[in-house]
Design an enzyme around this catalytic site. Structure first.
Site, PDB file in Angstrom:
ATOM      1  N   GLY A  43      -5.282   0.360  -4.141  1.00 39.99           N
ATOM      2  CA  GLY A  43      -5.782  -0.722  -4.983  1.00 39.99           C
ATOM      3  C   GLY A  43      -6.233  -0.183  -6.331  1.00 39.99           C
ATOM      4  O   GLY A  43      -5.552   0.668  -6.907  1.00 39.99           O
ATOM      5  N   SER A 110      -3.575   7.097  -3.002  1.00 37.36           N
ATOM      6  CA  SER A 110      -3.742   6.400  -4.280  1.00 37.36           C
ATOM      7  C   SER A 110      -5.222   6.135  -4.577  1.00 37.36           C
ATOM      8  O   SER A 110      -6.024   7.064  -4.636  1.00 37.36           O
ATOM      9  CB  SER A 110      -2.907   5.116  -4.251  1.00 37.36           C
ATOM     10  OG  SER A 110      -2.803   4.545  -5.530  1.00 37.36           O
ATOM     11  N   TRP A 111      -5.613   4.871  -4.784  1.00 35.75           N
ATOM     12  CA  TRP A 111      -7.013   4.527  -5.009  1.00 35.75           C
ATOM     13  C   TRP A 111      -7.883   5.026  -3.861  1.00 35.75           C
ATOM     14  O   TRP A 111      -9.059   5.364  -4.061  1.00 35.75           O
ATOM     15  CB  TRP A 111      -7.137   3.017  -5.167  1.00 35.75           C
ATOM     16  CG  TRP A 111      -8.524   2.451  -5.054  1.00 35.75           C
ATOM     17  CD1 TRP A 111      -8.996   1.652  -4.053  1.00 35.75           C
ATOM     18  CD2 TRP A 111      -9.614   2.621  -5.983  1.00 35.75           C
ATOM     19  NE1 TRP A 111     -10.314   1.319  -4.296  1.00 35.75           N
ATOM     20  CE2 TRP A 111     -10.718   1.901  -5.475  1.00 35.75           C
ATOM     21  CE3 TRP A 111      -9.751   3.312  -7.185  1.00 35.75           C
ATOM     22  CZ2 TRP A 111     -11.943   1.845  -6.121  1.00 35.75           C
ATOM     23  CZ3 TRP A 111     -10.983   3.272  -7.830  1.00 35.75           C
ATOM     24  CH2 TRP A 111     -12.064   2.543  -7.306  1.00 35.75           C
ATOM     25  N   ASP A 259       6.063  11.331  -8.602  1.00 35.30           N
ATOM     26  CA  ASP A 259       4.900  10.563  -9.044  1.00 35.30           C
ATOM     27  C   ASP A 259       4.238  11.366 -10.155  1.00 35.30           C
ATOM     28  O   ASP A 259       3.310  12.137  -9.922  1.00 35.30           O
ATOM     29  CB  ASP A 259       3.957  10.361  -7.848  1.00 35.30           C
ATOM     30  CG  ASP A 259       2.669   9.653  -8.209  1.00 35.30           C
ATOM     31  OD1 ASP A 259       2.579   9.079  -9.315  1.00 35.30           O
ATOM     32  OD2 ASP A 259       1.740   9.661  -7.379  1.00 35.30           O
ATOM     33  N   HIS A 285       5.356   7.754  -5.246  1.00 36.31           N
ATOM     34  CA  HIS A 285       3.917   7.519  -5.119  1.00 36.31           C
ATOM     35  C   HIS A 285       3.506   6.999  -3.742  1.00 36.31           C
ATOM     36  O   HIS A 285       2.459   7.385  -3.224  1.00 36.31           O
ATOM     37  CB  HIS A 285       3.481   6.506  -6.192  1.00 36.31           C
ATOM     38  CG  HIS A 285       2.031   6.166  -6.160  1.00 36.31           C
ATOM     39  ND1 HIS A 285       1.051   7.031  -6.631  1.00 36.31           N
ATOM     40  CD2 HIS A 285       1.378   5.051  -5.722  1.00 36.31           C
ATOM     41  CE1 HIS A 285      -0.135   6.462  -6.478  1.00 36.31           C
ATOM     42  NE2 HIS A 285       0.035   5.279  -5.927  1.00 36.31           N
TER      43      HIS A 285
END
Length: 314
Positions: A43, A110-111, A259, A285
């Site tokens: 996110g 990721s987040w 990525d 990613h």
């Protein structure tokens, strides 16, 4: 080609009130007596998925997932009040206590990498090891394209900022957030579609807002993402990197070479954390890309073996 691992079914689930009117939805799957694994979603504005459970061996892990404030099945959906990075980190510690977990391995894609690192820095005794992928640190340079279009195709940037006047272009995330967060704004849905199209364009897709059909769930997701972007992810310019020095837990980074932004962030993180291990994979990613997923699963298996053996391998 090896068949993808099957995602285990939910074994139990529940709700956790965390204050500020927020109630989080959580799920458990895998082995009840397995190594506790906190599987974070991306996110900001993402949500937990069954597909991500397949990243962990359900015979080895007690897999715990939770939708962050305002996200997915948590309530109220899209709520922005009392919704900051520090709130999310403290929520995870509340969840650990609620579920009776002494210490857990944390998987942060990721987040989720931001939250995993912040959690390990703030609550070091609760985190046994970190496995990170698609690294995002919440640092200014990582989201520079959203601030001033640096590194973005000029035509895409021009179309993205076209609805904004000269004053608004001084802070593009804030200008978009105002539109996205106000359903009565005449440009509300245009802003939602433009935001999604701009995100897609960063991954190489065409900037095509007219093709996007945004239902309530997607609008809520964009609202949370814009909220965090507007507030610079509630982190200083260097992002969570400034807290990384406090992370004592073993860290494995499984990073896709394709990525580009994540690869640069992975290098910065590992330079800050000499004990971190960096594993490169020819992938992009998403943690669900087959090659990346396979390496993440293998890294988690190694961590599980080390934990159950009495020490986590560095």
């Amino acid at each position: 080609m090896t068949a993808p691992a099957a995602a285990p079914p939910t074994r139990r689930s529940g709700w956790l009130p965390v204050g500020g009117g927020h109630v989080l939805r959580w799920w458990e799957s895998g082995a009840p007596g397995g190594v506790p694994l906190l599987l974070l979603h991306g996110g900001p504005g993402g949500h937990s998925t069954r597909a991500h459970r397949a990243l962990a061996d359900p015979r080895r892990f007690r897999v715990i997932q939770v939708d962050q404030r305002g996200c997915g099945a948590s309530r109220p959906r899209g709520e922005l009040a009392a919704n900051t990075t520090d709130h999310l980190v403290d929520d995870l510690e509340r969840l650990r206590a609620h579920l009776g977990v002494e210490g857990w391995v944390v998987l942060g894609p990721s987040w989720g990498a931001v939250l995993a690192l912040a959690l390990a820095a703030r609550y070091p005794r609760a985190v046994r090891a970190l496995v990170l992928s698609g690294v995002f640190l919440g640092a200014r340079e990582e989201y520079r394209p959203l601030l001033d279009g640096r590194g973005v195709d000029a035509a895409v940037w021009d179309r993205f900022v076209a609805p904004l006047d000269a004053a608004e272009r001084a802070d593009v995330p804030a200008a978009y957030a105002r539109r996205i967060h106000d359903p009565a704004h005449p440009d509300h849905m245009t802003a939602v579609r433009n935001w999604l199209a701009f995100d897609a364009a960063q991954g190489g897709a065409a900037f095509a807002p007219s093709r996007i059909r945004a239902g309530p769930g997607l609008v809520a997701s964009v609202a949370v993402e814009a909220h965090y972007a507007r507030h610079r992810f509630f982190l200083p310019a260097e992002g969570v990197l400034g807290r990384a020095g406090a992370v004592a837990a073993p860290v494995t980074v499984v990073q896709g070479t394709g990525d580009t932004a994540g690869a640069a962030s992975a290098r910065r993180l590992c330079a800050e954390l000499p004990h971190a291990r960096l594993r490169w994979v020819e992938a992009g990613h998403s943690a669900l890309e087959p090659r990346l997923a396979k390496r993440i699963r293998a890294s988690l298996a190694g961590v599980a073996a080390a934990v159950t053996g009495g020490a986590v391998a560095r």
